[in-house]
Design a protein around this motif. Structure first.
Motif, PDB file in Angstrom:
ATOM      1  N   VAL A 110      -2.494   9.756  -9.036  1.00  0.00           N
ATOM      2  CA  VAL A 110      -1.308  10.589  -9.240  1.00  0.00           C
ATOM      3  C   VAL A 110      -0.118   9.662  -9.046  1.00  0.00           C
ATOM      4  N   ILE A 111       0.760   9.585 -10.042  1.00  0.00           N
ATOM      5  CA  ILE A 111       1.817   8.584 -10.010  1.00  0.00           C
ATOM      6  C   ILE A 111       3.196   9.228 -10.162  1.00  0.00           C
ATOM      7  N   LEU A 137      -2.443   7.773  -4.545  1.00  0.00           N
ATOM      8  CA  LEU A 137      -1.023   8.022  -4.805  1.00  0.00           C
ATOM      9  C   LEU A 137      -0.300   6.699  -5.035  1.00  0.00           C
ATOM     10  N   LEU A 138       0.377   6.599  -6.168  1.00  0.00           N
ATOM     11  CA  LEU A 138       1.013   5.354  -6.585  1.00  0.00           C
ATOM     12  C   LEU A 138       2.381   5.635  -7.190  1.00  0.00           C
ATOM     13  N   ARG A 139       3.267   4.658  -7.090  1.00  0.00           N
ATOM     14  CA  ARG A 139       4.521   4.777  -7.815  1.00  0.00           C
ATOM     15  C   ARG A 139       4.294   4.642  -9.302  1.00  0.00           C
ATOM     16  N   GLY A 140       3.429   3.724  -9.689  1.00  0.00           N
ATOM     17  CA  GLY A 140       3.196   3.426 -11.098  1.00  0.00           C
ATOM     18  C   GLY A 140       4.055   2.259 -11.549  1.00  0.00           C
ATOM     19  N   GLY A 190      -5.314   8.052  -0.635  1.00  0.00           N
ATOM     20  CA  GLY A 190      -5.115   6.652  -0.316  1.00  0.00           C
ATOM     21  C   GLY A 190      -3.943   6.102  -1.104  1.00  0.00           C
ATOM     22  N   VAL A 191      -3.613   4.845  -0.846  1.00  0.00           N
ATOM     23  CA  VAL A 191      -2.485   4.191  -1.507  1.00  0.00           C
ATOM     24  C   VAL A 191      -2.887   2.764  -1.888  1.00  0.00           C
TER      25      VAL A 191
END
Length: 333
Positions: A110-111, A137-140, A190-191
């Motif tokens: 999910v970004i 979870l990421l900024r992208g 997670g990240v």
């Protein structure tokens, strides 16, 4: 069992997970499932599915010649229109299909990139309806046409903002503060982290402070960007522990598979190629030579990681599925 629980399982057992890309728009799932079939025989702990935002492409505008034709004013200069396309849609649907087809835990990305807060909220609802509760979870990445990351209007600028939204959702509230009547099962997440620092971070220490903040907000584990030098991973983990980062830090690994990757990988993923590996790659005459070298290096790299107490390894499989399968065969036989 959640991905977090799997990660904390018996540390004497060797585990691995791997990342896949949703298929290109219109190509179907046959190749994706064929790739998964090659790796599922090694009993992966979970499968991670990437998410890709839309991007601008330029499409030529087809124009019909008038009566004057080419013999009049001559052919005009081609004109192009700038349009947004999403080349790999369907992350949530693919995650659900994999979970149903293989009964293997899935972990979709999910970004922030390309999504509004509302978009993300609907993603969380869809995932909850499907019984998918593990997220990365990421900024992208920044858009190719931008010099720096530009958040979508109404979206998040940082992973920490995204974490706060998911955390608030877990607590039973929508982004606007409205209570969720039936919150359901909370998401685990997670990240990402970067043993050689994120490309936009001014230095490794500040980058690690952001990881500490993600942990303090609730991240339960971190998966590294790919690397080829284990000493950089070991040093990163040591520094992380010294500054109070206690969550599992899972090494992300990808075998070299082509001669061109000697220059492409450092530029794309901002990681160094160790001198001993670079020296051997330049001796390779063909891509097949490079692929076999990549298998040997990655196998040795993973064996060293296992010997140092690592029991979870995450593989990036793009253009390297067969190599990852061979490495897994050697490691887990």
């Amino acid at each position: 069992m959640s991905v977090t629980e799997l990660i904390h399982q018996d540390k004497a057992a060797r585990q691995f997970s791997f990342e896949v890309l949703p298929p290109l728009k219109g190509t179907g799932t046959d190749k994706l499932f064929a790739d998964i079939d090659k790796l599922r025989v090694f009993d992966p702990a979970y499968i991670n599915i990437t998410t890709h935002h839309s991007e601008f492409v330029y499409r030529e505008i087809k124009e019909e010649l008038g009566n004057e034709g080419a013999g009049g004013r001559g052919l005009s200069e081609p004109r192009f229109e700038r349009i947004r396309v999403r080349r790999r849609p369907g992350t949530i649907a693919i995650a659900a299909a994999i979970q149903q087809r293989y009964n293997i835990p899935v972990q979709p990305h999910v970004i922030c990139s390309g999504a509004t807060v509302e978009d993300i909220e609907y993603e969380l609802l869809d995932l909850q309806f499907l019984g998918i509760h593990d997220l990365l979870l990421l900024r992208g990445d920044k858009a190719k046409e931008d010099s720096r990351f530009v958040p979508t209007p109404g979206g998040h600028a940082h992973t920490t903002d995204l974490i706060r939204q998911v955390k608030r959702f877990n607590e039973g509230f929508f982004a606007d503060g409205t209570p969720i009547k039936n919150p359901g099962r909370a998401f685990d997440y997670g990240v990402a982290c970067y043993p050689e620092k994120h490309e936009e971070a001014p230095n490794l220490e500040m980058d690690m402070q952001y990881l500490k903040e993600k942990q303090d907000l609730g991240a339960q584990y971190a998966v590294t960007q790919l690397f080829y030098d284990n000493e950089k991973y070991f040093s990163f983990v040591e520094k992380a522990r010294a500054m109070g980062i206690t969550i599992p830090i899972i090494p992300g690994i990808k075998p070299m598979a082509k001669l061109s990757q000697l220059t492409v990988v450092p530029k794309t993923f901002h990681c160094d190629i160790p001198e001993p590996l670079a020296r051997e790659i330049v001796k390779c005459k063909t891509d097949e030579d490079a692929r076999l070298l990549g298998i040997e290096w990655t196998t040795a790299q993973c064996q060293e990681l296992y010997a140092h107490g690592v029991h979870n390894i995450h593989f990036y499989t793009v253009s390297a599925v067969d190599s990852v399968a061979e490495v897994a065969k050697r490691l887990l036989k």
